[in-house]
Design an enzyme around this catalytic site. Sequence first.
Site, PDB file in Angstrom:
ATOM      1  N   GLY A  15       1.011  -1.418   0.188  1.00  0.00           N
ATOM      2  CA  GLY A  15      -0.140  -0.032   0.180  1.00  0.00           C
ATOM      3  C   GLY A  15       0.842   1.491  -0.384  1.00  0.00           C
ATOM      4  N   CYS A  16       0.579   2.114  -1.203  1.00  0.00           N
ATOM      5  CA  CYS A  16       1.900   3.144  -1.035  1.00  0.00           C
ATOM      6  C   CYS A  16       0.963   4.395  -1.581  1.00  0.00           C
ATOM      7  CB  CYS A  16       2.958   3.034  -2.199  1.00  0.00           C
ATOM      8  SG  CYS A  16       5.021   2.667  -2.116  1.00  0.00           S
ATOM      9  N   VAL A  19      -1.440   7.102   3.136  1.00  0.00           N
ATOM     10  CA  VAL A  19      -0.467   6.429   4.628  1.00  0.00           C
ATOM     11  C   VAL A  19       0.989   5.483   4.575  1.00  0.00           C
ATOM     12  CG1 VAL A  19      -0.805   4.798   6.587  1.00  0.00           C
ATOM     13  CG2 VAL A  19      -2.836   5.930   6.042  1.00  0.00           C
ATOM     14  N   LYS A 139      -8.375  -2.179   7.760  1.00  0.00           N
ATOM     15  CA  LYS A 139      -9.331  -2.706   8.643  1.00  0.00           C
ATOM     16  C   LYS A 139      -9.349  -3.527   8.028  1.00  0.00           C
ATOM     17  CE  LYS A 139     -10.970   1.992   8.850  1.00  0.00           C
ATOM     18  NZ  LYS A 139     -10.098   2.548   8.952  1.00  0.00           N
ATOM     19  N   LEU A 169      -3.965   6.998  18.148  1.00  0.00           N
ATOM     20  CA  LEU A 169      -4.748   6.874  19.189  1.00  0.00           C
ATOM     21  C   LEU A 169      -4.296   5.806  19.535  1.00  0.00           C
ATOM     22  CD1 LEU A 169      -7.340   9.211  19.651  1.00  0.00           C
ATOM     23  CD2 LEU A 169      -5.687   9.832  20.262  1.00  0.00           C
ATOM     24  N   LYS A 238     -14.483  -0.292  13.067  1.00  0.00           N
ATOM     25  CA  LYS A 238     -13.378   0.073  14.008  1.00  0.00           C
ATOM     26  C   LYS A 238     -13.980  -0.689  15.109  1.00  0.00           C
ATOM     27  CE  LYS A 238     -11.654   4.275  11.962  1.00  0.00           C
ATOM     28  NZ  LYS A 238     -12.689   5.190  11.937  1.00  0.00           N
ATOM     29  N   GLY A 355      -6.249  11.362   9.541  1.00  0.00           N
ATOM     30  CA  GLY A 355      -4.797  11.758   8.746  1.00  0.00           C
ATOM     31  C   GLY A 355      -3.398  10.677   8.545  1.00  0.00           C
TER      32      GLY A 355
END
Lengths: 378, 378
Positions: A15-16, A19, A139, A169, A238, A355
């Site tokens: 995955g580029c 993130v 996820k 977090l 989530k 973010g």
Amino acid sequence: MPTAVKSVLPVVLLGCGGVGRHLLHHIVSCRPLHAKQGVAIQVVGVGDSSSLLVADDVHSGHCQLFKNPEASGKVIEAATTLGRSTVVFVTLNLDILLTACVTHLLLGLVLVDCSATYDTVGLLKAAVDHGCCIALANKKPLTGAYEDFEKLVSNFRRIRFESTVGAGLPVIASVTRIIASGDPISRIVGSLSGTLGYVMSELEDGKKFSEVVKTAKSLGYTEPDPCDDLGGMDVARKALILARLLGQRISMEDINVESLYPSELGPDAMSTKDFLESGVAQLDRSMEERVKAASLKGNVLRYVCEIGSTGCQIGIRELPKDSALGRLRGSDNVVEIYSRCYESSPLVIQGAGAGNDTTAAGVLADILDLQDLFQKKA
Amino acid sequence: MPTAVKSVLPVVLLGCGGVGRHLLHHIVSCRPLHAKQGVAIQVVGVGDSSSLLVADDVHSGHCQLFKNPEASGKVIEAATTLGRSTVVFVTLNLDILLTACVTHLLLGLVLVDCSATYDTVGLLKAAVDHGCCIALANKKPLTGAYEDFEKLVSNFRRIRFESTVGAGLPVIASVTRIIASGDPISRIVGSLSGTLGYVMSELEDGKKFSEVVKTAKSLGYTEPDPCDDLGGMDVARKALILARLLGQRISMEDINVESLYPSELGPDAMSTKDFLESGVAQLDRSMEERVKAASLKGNVLRYVCEIGSTGCQIGIRELPKDSALGRLRGSDNVVEIYSRCYESSPLVIQGAGAGNDTTAAGVLADILDLQDLFQKKA
């Protein structure tokens, strides 16, 4: 005196996107810091949906060609970030990747998934079979079939997935710590969507639902199709991860998800353009009435997930204005954890829950947390 | 099918007070849970200021006598908790302990300090020299000479001290994660004393300082001498640990601590009884005036620590009523962490920051977090 390198972590990144690329930048910019701590992260492969780069000799930067060379702007950019002189690309294909990585897989590897696809699950399970470690921002591999989740977490010390819930977090880490210390968690309540958090606090200020949705989209707070956020499925994923972490053997179909739009206004019935131009405004009145009804009782509306012994509920709730969730403003996430130790007053974790920078920082912390498994033999 | 034990953690516990005894209970009650996860904690020694029990054969429970057998109620109770049939006590003495533990020290050991004394620092440093792991609820070894702190954290993967700040709240773990991911922390602001948090929120409600202090004492919220809390030194120790974790080479004497009583009303000038009966009431008026002055500006008073680039300040601050710290009620702790990723809106962690159960649960989570260093050879 330079610190001796105690742990070397070979990483393959899948995955580029935003993130993944932030992660590579963080890895490179933290090299001096990590060197001081005696740990080195070596990126031995980077791939996205079209291309894959694999280095077979991390010291020289030389990469071996396996099959089907094919260029990709994102992977070239990634290679540039890493400062390699010799790079080779191969089409992303599970079999090829397994062949390409087999040496590293046998030596031990951290397979990092920053993609947003279910397609990596086969590779991740193969990595588990090889005794490799995995770190996920994605996820989807954890929210598919329960058997996949079970397999991926079967060696729990070799998997990290902090950034799947609330970005950086420390939610997963805290839940894991609490469970491990024998303090049973009875309930988790959270506002886990920055987008829906923003929408709900704007509604509280008296704005129209349709206006708030359009503003959120123009600010880049929503997915290209805002219905992807308003439908609640991202929050449901989530919540499912948290529920499974608490030991619930449930799947997406067991979760009750309230969508903020009815199916007749959804993507199956109209285009995003039509939804924004005319569809969403049809919801203004009912939403306004709900906000007012709550306000008369001193409450506010929040889009929350609640994971308890009776399962998982997701949707709009009326909450006291002065509760941790009711006080939430803007796009921050908040999670309340109730347990024996945090019974009357929960453990509360709050902050930016989205973010690329924050999510990538969470993944990097996860990778580093695996370092004791990669100690060099004396 | 029973899970194979993958990691065995031999533990020596120093300190058999409230936290230490809760820890032993947690270890015993979690044994089935930990067995499922393939990890076993074996308590091979328990000591407090008068006695020490050391098992040299954890399987049979047989313990070897080293020197000076001497009974102690607390250690006998601890031994009972652990379910041993054969126990032997030796006087707690660093040399003897080192001799007694030498086999385990060489094999690898987690030395757990739940005492409240500086006296363990020599033993902890010796454990570091032997490559052992340490887990601390005791703040004092980390808040003495800077050289001691530096030595104790020199192998940072082998030390955990979550419960020294905010009990089981994931403050240290979060700070460590954020730093490791290359996200520089610019500021930490916190309310780290449940006692002073209670005092400040009661003052906000218009109660007299002297009454609040007496009530706090009667509820068991304070140390036997309330001046130990009101002087702020416990908060200063926690702040020093956080500041040192951020890389500040400072000591207690570099921290500006505001005491809630002047020295003429302190323990050097009068007894606790006199302080409670007449001394503390002399402070009512000035405190009331400060509370009112703050209230006129829409603010509240909080006893906070602030760790920034310019060092460490501890004392009463006027804060907006609707800030995370201003909203705090009762004895919860709260910590706000500001960094690049948490710049405009901080990462906030809130919850019970005291209590033997919660503190011990934090220590147990710390011990388990070390398990990858204790993997059995295949």
